[in-house]
Design a protein around this motif. Sequence first.
Motif, PDB file in Angstrom:
ATOM      1  N   UNK A  95     -11.642  -2.769  40.627  1.00 35.14           N
ATOM      2  CA  UNK A  95     -12.064  -3.126  39.272  1.00 35.14           C
ATOM      3  C   UNK A  95     -12.401  -4.609  39.188  1.00 35.14           C
ATOM      4  N   UNK A  96     -11.561  -5.453  39.783  1.00 29.50           N
ATOM      5  CA  UNK A  96     -11.809  -6.899  39.765  1.00 29.50           C
ATOM      6  C   UNK A  96     -13.099  -7.231  40.490  1.00 29.50           C
ATOM      7  N   UNK A  97     -13.313  -6.582  41.644  1.00 32.67           N
ATOM      8  CA  UNK A  97     -14.532  -6.847  42.409  1.00 32.67           C
ATOM      9  C   UNK A  97     -15.773  -6.443  41.637  1.00 32.67           C
ATOM     10  N   UNK A 152      -8.872   6.025  32.589  1.00 34.86           N
ATOM     11  CA  UNK A 152      -9.735   6.612  33.618  1.00 34.86           C
ATOM     12  C   UNK A 152      -9.469   5.950  34.970  1.00 34.86           C
ATOM     13  N   UNK A 153      -9.264   4.652  34.935  1.00 35.19           N
ATOM     14  CA  UNK A 153      -8.969   3.938  36.180  1.00 35.19           C
ATOM     15  C   UNK A 153      -7.615   4.362  36.734  1.00 35.19           C
ATOM     16  N   UNK A 154      -6.643   4.546  35.827  1.00 29.66           N
ATOM     17  CA  UNK A 154      -5.328   5.007  36.262  1.00 29.66           C
ATOM     18  C   UNK A 154      -5.427   6.397  36.880  1.00 29.66           C
ATOM     19  N   UNK A 155      -6.247   7.257  36.270  1.00 26.96           N
ATOM     20  CA  UNK A 155      -6.442   8.603  36.823  1.00 26.96           C
ATOM     21  C   UNK A 155      -7.029   8.526  38.228  1.00 26.96           C
ATOM     22  N   UNK A 156      -7.941   7.554  38.419  1.00 23.72           N
ATOM     23  CA  UNK A 156      -8.500   7.357  39.748  1.00 23.72           C
ATOM     24  C   UNK A 156      -7.419   6.917  40.735  1.00 23.72           C
ATOM     25  N   UNK A 157      -6.543   6.018  40.260  1.00 29.08           N
ATOM     26  CA  UNK A 157      -5.438   5.597  41.110  1.00 29.08           C
ATOM     27  C   UNK A 157      -4.510   6.758  41.449  1.00 29.08           C
ATOM     28  N   UNK A 158      -4.272   7.637  40.463  1.00 27.07           N
ATOM     29  CA  UNK A 158      -3.452   8.822  40.725  1.00 27.07           C
ATOM     30  C   UNK A 158      -4.080   9.745  41.746  1.00 27.07           C
ATOM     31  N   UNK A 159      -5.396   9.883  41.663  1.00 24.68           N
ATOM     32  CA  UNK A 159      -6.090  10.736  42.649  1.00 24.68           C
ATOM     33  C   UNK A 159      -5.966  10.154  44.053  1.00 24.68           C
ATOM     34  N   UNK A 160      -6.121   8.826  44.160  1.00 22.08           N
ATOM     35  CA  UNK A 160      -5.957   8.188  45.468  1.00 22.08           C
ATOM     36  C   UNK A 160      -4.539   8.376  45.991  1.00 22.08           C
ATOM     37  N   UNK A 217      -2.363   3.275  45.717  1.00 20.95           N
ATOM     38  CA  UNK A 217      -3.439   3.779  44.861  1.00 20.95           C
ATOM     39  C   UNK A 217      -3.701   2.859  43.688  1.00 20.95           C
ATOM     40  N   UNK A 218      -2.628   2.392  43.034  1.00 22.45           N
ATOM     41  CA  UNK A 218      -2.790   1.490  41.895  1.00 22.45           C
ATOM     42  C   UNK A 218      -3.400   0.167  42.282  1.00 22.45           C
ATOM     43  N   UNK A 219      -2.913  -0.429  43.368  1.00 21.00           N
ATOM     44  CA  UNK A 219      -3.437  -1.729  43.818  1.00 21.00           C
ATOM     45  C   UNK A 219      -4.905  -1.607  44.219  1.00 21.00           C
TER      46      UNK A 219
END
Length: 568
Positions: free
Chosen positions: A190-192, A157-165, A182-184
């Motif tokens: 996520x870390x924050x 899901x997080x990767x999908x968010x990165x793809x959208x960005x 987007x990935x960074x």
Amino acid sequence: MSISGAVEREPTIRRSSLDLRLALSDLWTSFSFVGLATATVFFALSVTPSLLPRPALVQGLLSGFSLAIGYGLGVLFVWVWLWLELKRPSPALQWWSKRLTSVGVAIVFVTFVWRSTVWQNSIRELVGLDPIQTADPILFVSVAIGLGLVLVLLVRRLIALGGWLASQLSPILPRRLSRLIGGVTVVMLTILVANGVIARGLLAAADQFFSGADALTDAGIAMPTESNATGSLDSLINWESIGRRGKQFLVDGPDADSITDITGRPAKQPIRVYAGMRSGDDVDQRAALALAELKRVGGFDRSVLVVATPTGTGWLDPGGVDTIEVLHDGDTAIVSTQYSYLPSWITILVEPSEAKRSAAALFDAVYEHWKTLSPKTRPRLVLFGLSLGAFGGEMAADLLTTFEDPIDGAVWAGTPFPSTRWKQIVADRNEDSPAWLPTFRDSRMVRFTNQTNHLETGTAWGPIRNVYVQYASDPMVWFSPSLAWKRPDWLTGTRGPDVSEFLQWVPIVTFLQIAFDLPLATSVPIGHGHNYNASSYIDAWFAVTQPDHWDAESMVRLKSVFAAKEDL
């Protein structure tokens, strides 16, 4: 139900079942083959032994994280390959590679699960536990797959968010750069969130739970009635402010009569002083209060004065404090202050500096008064700490501060991995000694020991005697973030007496294994892991303080007395 109604429902049920099968099929085919293969290898490696035996549930949690990390690394490899726009393998090569890899990975999976019982028993035998008939593979495999699947889906899901960005940035930036940004961005967010919300929430819950536990009083623990006892009506420290572990320390120790029963000699009533977290607003107030109480009860009139730093929960190991009182016929005083409610393995990860601040404040207060006393009549001054107590206490007596008027020595047990002075000594050890039992220079100032006494080196002690007690199977000592990428020294050459021969370093996996060992550090019998036995303390205290009236025979008898207590 009518026949016509049943007939109408049957196609609906079949369609629902078909839809479910199609959904599961789509989910399965959506996974990366390289990721699944890497995940299976990581899972298999995670069932190999570490320092301590693991229950099936813990093994499942460990393997679940390993599985998810392995999958992530496999996907990352594919992502980097595609991001670099390298040539893709031909369809024929992919077909053969997938089948051969599947067979190899399946063999590895089955073999490692089958061997898991043997590996766990190899550790259990060394730490004195009975062997198990099975490592319960059905349970730990089920838990691992379930947890791994949840973690992987969350990351997807997080990767999908990165793809959208990345898709939002692609019209204005090159494709590879937009993907990278987007990935960074998702990783940083996520870390924050993990640090700012999840970690803080868990820490707050843990603090609330353990602070509540600290306010309790165990059955059989009652406020002292003797005037010169800490916590009594005449004491400067209120009984209710002391905390659960502090009350145990003040009440449960040996008295003069029980010491006489052991030694056959007249004994004094040992002096114990303890200030809890609620006894003062900060470390300086608690230290000042403990010093005032120590003066009130005559602690500076004893032959040995111990400044002790407790573990994270405020606990002082009876094996460490009771033994020195018996060795010196009760002519001792022990003073300590609490700085946390949390277990050491949590405290050392979130707020280790409090241990140092508390230990330094108490030592400075006691030392400043101690050095004003006549060297002919004042007590010998020594330090003591187990676990986080050793971490905080070993830096309390600054060498430059005490150079003019040095203390007599210290006993540190289970010194945890972030301890800078311990780490430097181990790193600078003599080349012919292992990390788990090092020798340092000429052994005049620092010596190490474990389950067997290694303190008689044939070399005379110097004026300050420091002893480190550490077990090769203690994860609190040997855990390190560098385990993720570097083979540790304690697995180089001959290994410790209670470390499995099957334990091998594997990048990332060994880091996870030892990290999961941390909460289990005290789950093994005394004399292994983070459970230090009285015999080790007796050897250490005898070397540091050199008590009178003890020969080899009486030392053996004393160890047997404490061993019998530990077996209860």
